[in-house]
Write an enzyme that holds these catalytic residues in place. Structure first.
Site, PDB file in Angstrom:
ATOM      1  N   LYS A  59       0.692  -1.445   0.092  1.00 17.05           N
ATOM      2  CA  LYS A  59      -0.020  -0.170  -0.055  1.00 17.05           C
ATOM      3  C   LYS A  59       1.484   0.992   0.462  1.00 17.05           C
ATOM      4  O   LYS A  59       0.285   2.081  -0.862  1.00 17.05           O
ATOM      5  CB  LYS A  59      -1.171   0.003   1.202  1.00 17.05           C
ATOM      6  CG  LYS A  59      -2.308  -0.728   0.903  1.00 17.05           C
ATOM      7  CD  LYS A  59      -2.801  -1.544   2.083  1.00 17.05           C
ATOM      8  CE  LYS A  59      -4.316  -2.227   2.153  1.00 17.05           C
ATOM      9  NZ  LYS A  59      -4.635  -2.669   2.725  1.00 17.05           N
ATOM     10  N   GLN A 103      -5.084  -1.257   9.430  1.00 19.55           N
ATOM     11  CA  GLN A 103      -4.777  -2.553   8.805  1.00 19.55           C
ATOM     12  C   GLN A 103      -5.399  -3.529   9.547  1.00 19.55           C
ATOM     13  O   GLN A 103      -5.025  -3.672  10.847  1.00 19.55           O
ATOM     14  CB  GLN A 103      -3.509  -2.983   8.876  1.00 19.55           C
ATOM     15  CG  GLN A 103      -3.515  -4.105   7.610  1.00 19.55           C
ATOM     16  CD  GLN A 103      -3.450  -4.297   6.402  1.00 19.55           C
ATOM     17  OE1 GLN A 103      -3.678  -3.294   5.625  1.00 19.55           O
ATOM     18  NE2 GLN A 103      -4.705  -5.508   6.012  1.00 19.55           N
ATOM     19  N   ASP A 126     -11.071   3.699   4.108  1.00 19.45           N
ATOM     20  CA  ASP A 126     -11.427   2.086   4.110  1.00 19.45           C
ATOM     21  C   ASP A 126     -13.023   2.134   4.009  1.00 19.45           C
ATOM     22  O   ASP A 126     -13.624   0.902   3.969  1.00 19.45           O
ATOM     23  CB  ASP A 126     -11.001   1.326   4.591  1.00 19.45           C
ATOM     24  CG  ASP A 126     -11.330   0.151   4.121  1.00 19.45           C
ATOM     25  OD1 ASP A 126     -11.448  -0.789   2.537  1.00 19.45           O
ATOM     26  OD2 ASP A 126     -10.422  -1.372   4.667  1.00 19.45           O
TER      27      ASP A 126
END
Ligand code: NAD
Length: 302
Positions: A59, A103, A126
């Protein structure tokens, strides 16, 4: 693209993601050439999960290649919840940060919901903050979860229109199954959601024009579960070892058999995985545009 011994068309997530990244890089270049700061993504990683470390590295590298500024904040596996939360509060206040990604999974002693909800909704990269989940559920604009958004963009790229199609989603996690089902519903598919307590799963799957598999069970779905001509999206990702001790990456679908029956199928790796990262970058740029009040000029991401 069609591979040897495969009758289905391969939905190439690597190529699609590369095209999206290129478009985003051009947007970032245009923004910074005009004197504006680059969009910024902060990634928070807690613990030692090797897969998470690889995902985060990918990422951060993707940000670099796209011109998006990125910061990685790493915490040990025994970090206190308050240490993580206080970093998130700090990032919420930092004007150079447009996207925040924590994460997952987090170590068991940390409450995932509490952490996700500590992210400012407008910086949520996200789309997992409950407010953004609510926007998705009510069909309003907002950042969408990256993996499901990647699935939808891949379908679009290959001209698969869910409108009026029967879609079956296997898996009901907040991260993948539920949001992908809502997004297919938003696209007017008739959606059935299945999970670990569902009965006659193979029979339900065989009714699908579009089958999305996110069960986290290596090669669970075989050719006999698939309706001839169906579109198969495999979200699963696992490292498997064969009889010879060789290790390879597989999905939730037994690819070789499924690819003989489906009309279109995602490979693993190279399918949904790269799309997830491209959508993270896309969400960060979208958040930036909203926060900086800069309108989009590229039609590619509308
Ligand atoms: P999860 O474990 O949170 O959820 C799995 C879901 O599948 C659950 O809802 C469960 O009810 C259902 N399920 C489990 N076993 C089942 C069975 N035998 N039959 C029917 N349903 C069953 O997993 P997740 O986070 O949703 O991820 C699913 C898979 O996708 C995993 O392999 C994960 O590694 C992968 N993943 C990939 C990406 C990517 O970018 N490619 C992103 C996220 C997750």
């Amino acid at each position: 693209m069609r591979e040897k011994n495969v009758s289905a068309q391969i939905l190439d997530g690597s190529a699609t993601a590369a095209a999206i990244r290129e478009d985003l890089a051009a947007q970032v270049k245009e923004l910074t050439a005009g004197g504006k700061r680059a969009p910024g993504l902060a990634v928070v990683l807690v613990g030692d999960d090797p897969a998470s470390h690889i995902y985060v590295k990918n990422k951060v590298n993707a940000c670099k290649k796209t011109g998006i500024q990125s910061w990685l904040f790493q915490f040990p596996a025994d970090a206190t919840p308050s240490a993580v939360l206080s970093k998130l509060h700090e990032l919420n206040e930092d004007n150079s940060v447009d996207g925040i990604l924590v994460q997952l999974p987090l170590p068991k002693h940390i409450d995932t919901e509490e952490v996700l909800e500590a992210i400012s909704p407008e910086k949520d990269a996200d789309g997992l903050h409950c407010l953004n989940v609510g926007l998705l559920a009510t069909g309003k604009a907002g950042p969408r979860p990256c993996t499901p958004l990647g699935v939808i963009r891949l379908l679009e790229r290959y001209g698969v229109d869910p409108n009026g199609q029967t879609a079956v989603v296997i898996g009901r996690s907040n991260l993948v199954g539920k949001p992908v089902a809502l997004m297919l519903l938003e696209k007017n598919a008739t959606v059935t959601m299945c999970h670990s307590k569902s009965k006659n799963l193979d029979q339900i799957a065989r009714g699908a024009d579009i089958l999305v598999v996110a069960a986290g069970r290596p090669q669970m779905v075989t050719a006999s579960w698939i309706k001839p001509g169906a579109v198969v999206i495999d979200v699963g990702i696992h490292r498997a070892t064969n009889d010879k001790g060789e290790s390879k990456i597989v999905g939730d679908v037994e690819f070789d058999g499924a690819a003989q029956v489906a009309s279109k199928i995602t490979p693993v790796p190279g399918g949904v995985g790269p799309m997830t990262i491209a959508m993270l970058l896309s969400n960060t740029v979208q958040n930036y545009r909203k926060r900086m009040n800069v309108r989009e000029t590229s039609p590619a991401l509308k």
